[in-house]
Design a protein around this motif. Structure first.
Motif, PDB file in Angstrom:
ATOM      1  N   GLU A  22       1.536  -5.981  10.190  1.00  0.00           N
ATOM      2  CA  GLU A  22       1.452  -5.873   8.886  1.00  0.00           C
ATOM      3  C   GLU A  22       1.614  -4.955   8.257  1.00  0.00           C
ATOM      4  OE1 GLU A  22      -1.295  -6.845   5.763  1.00  0.00           O
ATOM      5  OE2 GLU A  22      -2.521  -7.423   8.197  1.00  0.00           O
ATOM      6  N   PRO A  23       2.869  -4.276   7.632  1.00  0.00           N
ATOM      7  CA  PRO A  23       3.169  -2.936   6.705  1.00  0.00           C
ATOM      8  C   PRO A  23       1.627  -2.519   6.296  1.00  0.00           C
ATOM      9  CG  PRO A  23       4.345  -4.615   5.922  1.00  0.00           C
ATOM     10  CD  PRO A  23       2.971  -5.192   7.031  1.00  0.00           C
ATOM     11  N   GLY A  24       1.170  -1.082   6.638  1.00  0.00           N
ATOM     12  CA  GLY A  24       0.650  -0.594   6.517  1.00  0.00           C
ATOM     13  C   GLY A  24      -1.016  -0.628   8.115  1.00  0.00           C
ATOM     14  N   GLY A  29      -2.740   4.426   9.030  1.00  0.00           N
ATOM     15  CA  GLY A  29      -3.574   3.005   8.259  1.00  0.00           C
ATOM     16  C   GLY A  29      -4.009   2.149   9.046  1.00  0.00           C
ATOM     17  N   GLY A  30      -4.594   2.958   9.936  1.00  0.00           N
ATOM     18  CA  GLY A  30      -5.713   2.629  10.410  1.00  0.00           C
ATOM     19  C   GLY A  30      -7.039   2.466  10.288  1.00  0.00           C
ATOM     20  N   ALA A  31      -7.634   3.202   9.678  1.00  0.00           N
ATOM     21  CA  ALA A  31      -9.011   2.880   8.311  1.00  0.00           C
ATOM     22  C   ALA A  31      -8.858   1.988   7.712  1.00  0.00           C
ATOM     23  CB  ALA A  31      -9.133   4.151   7.499  1.00  0.00           C
ATOM     24  N   ALA A  32      -7.509   1.385   6.887  1.00  0.00           N
ATOM     25  CA  ALA A  32      -7.170   0.682   6.512  1.00  0.00           C
ATOM     26  C   ALA A  32      -7.402  -0.192   6.807  1.00  0.00           C
ATOM     27  CB  ALA A  32      -6.124   1.538   4.854  1.00  0.00           C
ATOM     28  N   GLY A  40     -12.164  -7.607   4.150  1.00  0.00           N
ATOM     29  CA  GLY A  40     -11.460  -8.545   3.435  1.00  0.00           C
ATOM     30  C   GLY A  40     -11.050  -7.020   2.502  1.00  0.00           C
ATOM     31  N   ALA A  41     -10.714  -6.121   2.861  1.00  0.00           N
ATOM     32  CA  ALA A  41     -10.364  -5.101   1.926  1.00  0.00           C
ATOM     33  C   ALA A  41      -8.850  -5.585   2.002  1.00  0.00           C
ATOM     34  CB  ALA A  41     -10.503  -3.703   1.993  1.00  0.00           C
ATOM     35  N   ARG A  42      -7.427  -5.466   0.627  1.00  0.00           N
ATOM     36  CA  ARG A  42      -6.524  -6.012   1.060  1.00  0.00           C
ATOM     37  C   ARG A  42      -5.863  -3.996   0.733  1.00  0.00           C
ATOM     38  NH1 ARG A  42      -3.839  -5.665  -3.943  1.00  0.00           N
ATOM     39  NH2 ARG A  42      -5.428  -5.141  -4.982  1.00  0.00           N
ATOM     40  N   ILE A  43      -4.618  -4.141   1.736  1.00  0.00           N
ATOM     41  CA  ILE A  43      -3.852  -2.573   2.087  1.00  0.00           C
ATOM     42  C   ILE A  43      -2.883  -3.466   0.993  1.00  0.00           C
ATOM     43  CG2 ILE A  43      -2.276  -1.774   3.712  1.00  0.00           C
ATOM     44  CD1 ILE A  43      -3.965  -3.779   6.264  1.00  0.00           C
ATOM     45  N   VAL A  44      -2.101  -1.984   0.400  1.00  0.00           N
ATOM     46  CA  VAL A  44      -1.248  -1.360  -0.214  1.00  0.00           C
ATOM     47  C   VAL A  44      -0.420  -0.160  -0.325  1.00  0.00           C
ATOM     48  CG1 VAL A  44      -2.720  -2.793  -2.177  1.00  0.00           C
ATOM     49  CG2 VAL A  44      -3.233  -0.129  -2.588  1.00  0.00           C
ATOM     50  N   PRO A  45       0.569  -0.274  -0.922  1.00  0.00           N
ATOM     51  CA  PRO A  45       1.324   1.310  -0.653  1.00  0.00           C
ATOM     52  C   PRO A  45       0.549   2.287  -1.116  1.00  0.00           C
ATOM     53  CG  PRO A  45       2.476  -0.256  -1.155  1.00  0.00           C
ATOM     54  CD  PRO A  45       1.538  -0.877  -1.521  1.00  0.00           C
ATOM     55  N   GLY A  46       0.173   3.320  -0.296  1.00  0.00           N
ATOM     56  CA  GLY A  46      -0.900   4.404  -1.315  1.00  0.00           C
ATOM     57  C   GLY A  46      -0.247   5.174  -2.129  1.00  0.00           C
ATOM     58  N   ALA A  47       1.535   5.383  -1.628  1.00  0.00           N
ATOM     59  CA  ALA A  47       1.899   6.190  -2.446  1.00  0.00           C
ATOM     60  C   ALA A  47       2.635   5.987  -3.968  1.00  0.00           C
ATOM     61  CB  ALA A  47       3.461   6.708  -1.922  1.00  0.00           C
ATOM     62  N   THR A  48       2.767   4.596  -4.062  1.00  0.00           N
ATOM     63  CA  THR A  48       2.678   3.465  -4.980  1.00  0.00           C
ATOM     64  C   THR A  48       2.181   3.424  -5.764  1.00  0.00           C
ATOM     65  OG1 THR A  48       4.814   3.280  -4.034  1.00  0.00           O
ATOM     66  CG2 THR A  48       4.434   1.950  -6.114  1.00  0.00           C
ATOM     67  N   THR A  49       0.673   3.156  -5.330  1.00  0.00           N
ATOM     68  CA  THR A  49      -0.660   2.917  -6.486  1.00  0.00           C
ATOM     69  C   THR A  49      -0.664   4.039  -6.697  1.00  0.00           C
ATOM     70  OG1 THR A  49      -1.250   1.106  -4.140  1.00  0.00           O
ATOM     71  CG2 THR A  49      -2.912   2.274  -5.939  1.00  0.00           C
ATOM     72  N   ILE A  50      -0.984   5.718  -5.865  1.00  0.00           N
ATOM     73  CA  ILE A  50      -0.946   6.667  -6.201  1.00  0.00           C
ATOM     74  C   ILE A  50      -0.603   7.658  -7.608  1.00  0.00           C
ATOM     75  CG2 ILE A  50      -2.107   9.493  -5.759  1.00  0.00           C
ATOM     76  CD1 ILE A  50      -3.590   7.472  -4.569  1.00  0.00           C
ATOM     77  N   ALA A  51       0.378   7.140  -7.301  1.00  0.00           N
ATOM     78  CA  ALA A  51       1.755   7.625  -8.362  1.00  0.00           C
ATOM     79  C   ALA A  51       0.865   6.496  -9.722  1.00  0.00           C
ATOM     80  CB  ALA A  51       3.422   6.884  -7.958  1.00  0.00           C
ATOM     81  N   GLU A  52       0.922   5.063  -9.516  1.00  0.00           N
ATOM     82  CA  GLU A  52       0.441   4.556 -10.633  1.00  0.00           C
ATOM     83  C   GLU A  52      -0.788   5.177 -11.413  1.00  0.00           C
ATOM     84  OE1 GLU A  52       0.695   0.694  -9.408  1.00  0.00           O
ATOM     85  OE2 GLU A  52       2.476   0.306  -8.892  1.00  0.00           O
ATOM     86  N   THR A  79      10.844   7.265   3.861  1.00  0.00           N
ATOM     87  CA  THR A  79       9.434   5.494   4.245  1.00  0.00           C
ATOM     88  C   THR A  79       8.721   5.048   3.625  1.00  0.00           C
ATOM     89  OG1 THR A  79       9.755   6.341   6.694  1.00  0.00           O
ATOM     90  CG2 THR A  79      12.155   4.997   6.535  1.00  0.00           C
ATOM     91  N   GLY A  80       8.099   5.295   2.517  1.00  0.00           N
ATOM     92  CA  GLY A  80       7.288   4.993   2.768  1.00  0.00           C
ATOM     93  C   GLY A  80       5.857   6.289   2.279  1.00  0.00           C
ATOM     94  N   LYS A  81       6.196   7.614   2.848  1.00  0.00           N
ATOM     95  CA  LYS A  81       5.772   8.869   1.953  1.00  0.00           C
ATOM     96  C   LYS A  81       5.732   8.965   0.839  1.00  0.00           C
ATOM     97  CE  LYS A  81       5.921  10.377   6.867  1.00  0.00           C
ATOM     98  NZ  LYS A  81       6.182  11.310   8.020  1.00  0.00           N
TER      99      LYS A  81
END
Length: 150
Positions: A22-24, A29-32, A40-52, A79-81
């Motif tokens: 899965e993405p991430g 994303g090893g720790a995530a 049960g944590a959720r994996i979310v796109p890091g760059a987009t989340t931090i920008a928000e 590509t996602g960075k």
């Protein structure tokens, strides 16, 4: 060794009950992945989340320029960075972008107004690495000239 370790990590993922494809869940994303698979944590796109979280869209309103960079700017930067995400956001806000990188390979996208490579300015990786402050200052001066010409 890489094949052996990759197989062992895939087996660990199977035992943990996660989805290793899965993405991430990749190398960065090893720790995530571990947190998601085991707790049960959720994996979310890091760059987009931090920008928000930091209010990037609002900060770009009225900005004159965005300066960003990384060690190596190449096709994977888009590509996602963070850099690629920032380029997208700046483009949406019609803000010119300057990129500074240790090295630049491949084609720099048209959304970048100016780009500087420390290695290109210094002439070699060794020279750039031995005096990064000098080459960052030189890159800043060169970017300043390029960005104010337009």
């Amino acid at each position: 060794d890489v094949t052996l370790l990759d197989g062992a990590l895939r087996r660990l993922a199977e035992l943990a009950g996660g989805q290793p494809d899965e993405p991430g869940a990749g190398a960065a994303g090893g720790a995530a992945y571990g947190l998601a698979a085991l707790w049960g944590a959720r994996i979310v796109p890091g760059a987009t989340t931090i920008a928000e979280l930091v209010g990037l869209a609002e900060a770009l309103v009225g900005a004159d320029v965005v300066l960003t960079g990384e060690g190596r700017f190449d096709e994977t930067s888009l590509t996602g960075k963070v850099v690629g995400s920032l380029l997208d956001a700046a483009g949406a806000a019609a803000v010119p972008v300057g990129v500074v990188a240790g090295q630049i390979s491949g084609t720099v996208p048209g959304s970048v107004s100016a780009a500087m490579s420390l290695v290109g300015l210094a002439g070699s990786v060794d020279v750039a690495l031995n005096d990064p402050t000098t080459w960052l200052a030189a890159a800043g001066e060169a970017l300043s000239r390029q960005l104010t010409r337009g």
